[in-house]
Structure formats: C-alpha cells, structure tokens
Design a protein around this motif. Structure first.
Motif, PDB file in Angstrom:
ATOM      1  N   MET A  46      39.066  38.330  43.200  1.00  0.00           N
ATOM      2  CA  MET A  46      40.419  38.244  42.651  1.00  0.00           C
ATOM      3  C   MET A  46      41.457  38.481  43.736  1.00  0.00           C
ATOM      4  N   ALA A  47      42.571  37.768  43.646  1.00  0.00           N
ATOM      5  CA  ALA A  47      43.748  38.081  44.450  1.00  0.00           C
ATOM      6  C   ALA A  47      44.578  39.077  43.657  1.00  0.00           C
ATOM      7  N   VAL A  48      44.894  40.223  44.267  1.00  0.00           N
ATOM      8  CA  VAL A  48      45.529  41.307  43.515  1.00  0.00           C
ATOM      9  C   VAL A  48      46.719  41.882  44.260  1.00  0.00           C
ATOM     10  N   GLY A  49      47.619  42.449  43.463  1.00  0.00           N
ATOM     11  CA  GLY A  49      48.751  43.207  43.975  1.00  0.00           C
ATOM     12  C   GLY A  49      48.766  44.575  43.324  1.00  0.00           C
ATOM     13  N   ILE A  50      49.412  45.525  43.965  1.00  0.00           N
ATOM     14  CA  ILE A  50      49.398  46.906  43.487  1.00  0.00           C
ATOM     15  C   ILE A  50      50.049  47.049  42.115  1.00  0.00           C
ATOM     16  N   SER A  51      50.954  46.131  41.755  1.00  0.00           N
ATOM     17  CA  SER A  51      51.618  46.209  40.446  1.00  0.00           C
ATOM     18  C   SER A  51      50.649  45.988  39.297  1.00  0.00           C
ATOM     19  N   GLN A  52      49.516  45.352  39.569  1.00  0.00           N
ATOM     20  CA  GLN A  52      48.515  45.093  38.534  1.00  0.00           C
ATOM     21  C   GLN A  52      47.293  46.008  38.682  1.00  0.00           C
ATOM     22  N   LYS A  53      47.481  47.116  39.361  1.00  0.00           N
ATOM     23  CA  LYS A  53      46.369  48.021  39.645  1.00  0.00           C
ATOM     24  C   LYS A  53      45.684  48.514  38.376  1.00  0.00           C
ATOM     25  N   GLN A  54      46.433  48.923  37.372  1.00  0.00           N
ATOM     26  CA  GLN A  54      45.847  49.473  36.154  1.00  0.00           C
ATOM     27  C   GLN A  54      44.999  48.428  35.445  1.00  0.00           C
ATOM     28  N   ASN A  55      45.515  47.215  35.336  1.00  0.00           N
ATOM     29  CA  ASN A  55      44.766  46.166  34.648  1.00  0.00           C
ATOM     30  C   ASN A  55      43.519  45.767  35.435  1.00  0.00           C
ATOM     31  N   VAL A  56      43.644  45.679  36.753  1.00  0.00           N
ATOM     32  CA  VAL A  56      42.497  45.327  37.594  1.00  0.00           C
ATOM     33  C   VAL A  56      41.426  46.409  37.504  1.00  0.00           C
ATOM     34  N   ASP A  57      41.835  47.655  37.432  1.00  0.00           N
ATOM     35  CA  ASP A  57      40.881  48.759  37.298  1.00  0.00           C
ATOM     36  C   ASP A  57      40.021  48.584  36.047  1.00  0.00           C
ATOM     37  N   ILE A  58      40.650  48.273  34.930  1.00  0.00           N
ATOM     38  CA  ILE A  58      39.918  48.067  33.671  1.00  0.00           C
ATOM     39  C   ILE A  58      38.974  46.877  33.797  1.00  0.00           C
ATOM     40  N   LEU A  59      39.461  45.803  34.409  1.00  0.00           N
ATOM     41  CA  LEU A  59      38.659  44.589  34.540  1.00  0.00           C
ATOM     42  C   LEU A  59      37.441  44.820  35.427  1.00  0.00           C
ATOM     43  N   VAL A  60      37.648  45.451  36.568  1.00  0.00           N
ATOM     44  CA  VAL A  60      36.546  45.669  37.509  1.00  0.00           C
ATOM     45  C   VAL A  60      35.476  46.573  36.905  1.00  0.00           C
ATOM     46  N   ARG A  61      35.891  47.593  36.173  1.00  0.00           N
ATOM     47  CA  ARG A  61      34.923  48.495  35.550  1.00  0.00           C
ATOM     48  C   ARG A  61      33.988  47.740  34.610  1.00  0.00           C
ATOM     49  N   LYS A  62      34.517  46.741  33.930  1.00  0.00           N
ATOM     50  CA  LYS A  62      33.686  45.914  33.049  1.00  0.00           C
ATOM     51  C   LYS A  62      32.581  45.218  33.840  1.00  0.00           C
ATOM     52  N   PHE A  63      32.925  44.726  35.004  1.00  0.00           N
ATOM     53  CA  PHE A  63      31.971  43.972  35.810  1.00  0.00           C
ATOM     54  C   PHE A  63      30.962  44.890  36.506  1.00  0.00           C
TER      55      PHE A  63
END
Length: 360
Positions: A89-106
């Motif tokens: 994924m291409a990510v920015g710090i503003s989406q950190k909370q959402n990315v955290d939830i997504l990555v934990r799923k994987f």
C-alpha cells in the motif's frame, strides 16, 4: 649406381612423407585452434545470456519479503514455506489509524506487508507493534503504481501466491483474508477485488463493484443506464471481466503480466483497469470477478496531494485539481499507446474480439 639410385629414391619418398605429415599436423593444429576459439566464443555468449557460469546448487531463483535478523542465527530456508499473500500500500501518516486496522487483519494470516510512504513520514509509524515486521519504502509524492513498478518486480515477489495492491482508505471490518483467498482459488479467479458495501462506501464509481448480498461471487453486472448497456452479451469492461484499481488482487501469474502492463512514466494508473483482463490467463469473463461475501468499505479520502496541517485548504484543493488534470492526460496517453502498439504488432491479435464474435 643402382644402389645409389635406390637410396636416392627412398630418401625422396621419406622426405615427401615427412612433409605431408608436417603439413597435416599444422592444418590440424590450426583447425583445433579455430574450433577452440569458436567454442570459447560460444561459451562467452552463453555466459552473457544465461546463468550457466554459476554452479546450479548455488542459484536462488526466487525471493520473498521476509526480514532477516542481523544478530541471530537464521536458518537457510524458512521451514514454514507459508507465503500466501503480500499486501502493498501507498500510505500517508494521516491514514495511520485506518492502515493499522487493515494491516492487523492481514497479519492474522501471516501476510507480508510493504508500506510505500509518499509523505516522507516513516518515523511516525514506529510506535505500532507490527511496524518492525513491515518493509518501509519512502519516496515523496508517488502513487502506488509508481512504487509497484519499481519495487514489486515479478522476480522479487514470485514466492507469493497473491499480490494485494490496495489503497489506504479501505474499511475491512467484514473482510477475512484466509476466506477470501480460499474463495478466489476455488472459483478459479486470477484477478479479483472484494465487493464494496453500498451502505457505507462514500466513493463508488462503477456498479459492478457493488456487493450482491445474494451471491458469493459475481463476474458481471446488468446495467442499462445512459449509454451503458450491460447484458449477457457483454464481453468486456465495465460490464464483465473487470475490477477497479482501488483494491485489486492478483495471482502470481496475473501479476507477472500486470507488472509489464504498468507504464513507467504514467504513474496515476488511469486506464489500467480497463486492460487488466488481458492478464487474466484466459477468458476474463470467468477469471476476473468481485467477491461478495468478503466485502470492504471505500471511504474515498483523497489523501495523496490532499490537505495536511502544513497546507492551507485552498492550496490542497488546487493540488487535487492539478492531480486530476494529470490523471486525465495520462489516461489519454495510455489509450494512445495501447492503440499504437496494437496496430504495430502484426503478430498480436485481440483474443476477446475473437471471443465476442464466436459468442455472437
């Protein structure tokens, strides 16, 4: 006199035999040298084009993204051999909370993680417990297609059965990786995406991506709005054989084709989704599909080039306008390249045009 004549004749014959023998020896040596030189040149050509210069037992033809410890003894091979999926994924710090939830799923299913940081902020992710298990790559203001072209070469990700190239603004409350991959394999899909929840997704562009609550998987949509005419006779995007670019999933074989389809300079990826079906390893109406029982939410947050604490809203809007104009220009450029390549390649034929004629 006769004795002298006989001796002279014998001497002459011996001289002739010696001369012939020396001549043949010289010719043989020259021929051997020529053949040796040709063989040497042939061997050099092989070494230039192949890996024959290496002993076979030392050749490592595949790799993975597993991090290796610097200070602990590591086994030569990973005994688990479990490389089912790679999430990039291409990510920015503003989406950190959402990315955290997504990555934990994987991570529940031992998936490898690569984060492409487009905003330069890598340190801000280090407090997450899984951050040290992920690969972090930084390049300012680049899209996921730019990153994928440079860091997801098929040879580098060949250990993985499936490649997830996802956006950062996806909700995964109703998504389970293991079940998703099981369905993708059992349905024979080479390219897929999770369906979008229509009740919560704020950004749905194409009806084929909308979740069908009565289906496990769907491969086409029926739509007769405006100029769109999607029916059983439809053989291509966006009616069938198509997924959108925000959450695509590729098999290993499909990704090898898709990587070559990604243009090096057209980094927004507009237009790619319409051609992904050519990488479906067969009939795109069967091997490309949307999985309904494992669905996601598309939040539609324009983060790349969007607002931040350091940018005024008006400037952010101006950047988004520039990005959209560039994306549209790249879409037209991609269409031109495809059409030009199709015209010039006399050996290429469109398999789906033939399929449409047969079906009709």
């Amino acid at each position: 006199m006769k004795t002298q004549a006989s001796f002279g004749l014998v001497f002459l014959l011996m001289t002739l035999v010696i001369f012939v023998a020396m001549t043949m020896k010289i010719q043989y040596e020259n021929l051997t040298m020529d053949m040796g030189q040709q063989s040497f040149e042939s061997t050099k050509r092989q070494w230039r084009n192949r890996i024959d210069a290496l002993p076979r037992g030392v050749v490592e033809s595949t790799t993975d993204m597993a991090l290796k410890p610097l200070w602990e003894r590591s086994s030569r091979k990973d005994g688990s051999g479990n490389y089912a999926a790679l999430l990039a994924m291409a990510v920015g710090i503003s989406q950190k909370q959402n990315v955290d939830i997504l990555v934990r799923k994987f991570l529940i299913d031992n998936c490898s993680i690569i984060l492409f940081h487009y905003d330069g902020n890598v340190d801000g992710w280090h407090d997450l417990e899984w951050s040290g298990k992920a690969i972090h790559i930084l390049a300012y203001n680049q899209t996921k297609w730019w990153f994928a072209k440079r860091f997801l070469h098929p040879s580098a990700v060949s250990a993985y059965d499936y490649i997830f190239l996802w956006d950062e603004d996806l909700g995964v409350e109703n998504f389970h990786l293991g079940r998703y991959l099981q369905i993708m394999a059992s349905e024979g899909l080479e390219i897929s995406q999770p369906a979008l929840d229509p009740d919560q997704s704020s950004d749905i562009h194409h009806r084929i991506t909308v979740r069908d609550r009565k289906a496990k998987v769907h491969r086409r949509v029926y739509d007769f709005r405006g100029s769109l005419n999607c029916s059983d006779e439809s053989t291509g995007p966006p009616c069938t054989g198509w997924v959108e670019g925000m959450a695509p999933v590729f098999s290993r074989a499909a990704w090898k084709c898709v990587w070559h389809l990604i243009q090096n300079d057209l980094i927004h990826g507009w237009g790619l989704d319409m051609k992904l079906g050519y990488c479906a390893q067969g009939d795109r109406t069967k091997k490309v599909g949307v999985i309904d029982v494992e669905y996601i939410v598309h939040q539609g947050i324009p983060s790349l080039g969007g607002g931040s604490v350091n940018k005024a809203p008006s400037k952010s809007l101006d950047l988004r306008a520039h990005i959209r104009r560039q994306s549209t220009a790249e879409l037209e450029k991609f269409k031109e390249r495809w059409d030009q390549a199709a015209r010039k390649d006399k050996e290429w034929f469109d398999p789906f045009e033939g399929y449409a004629r047969i079906k009709g």
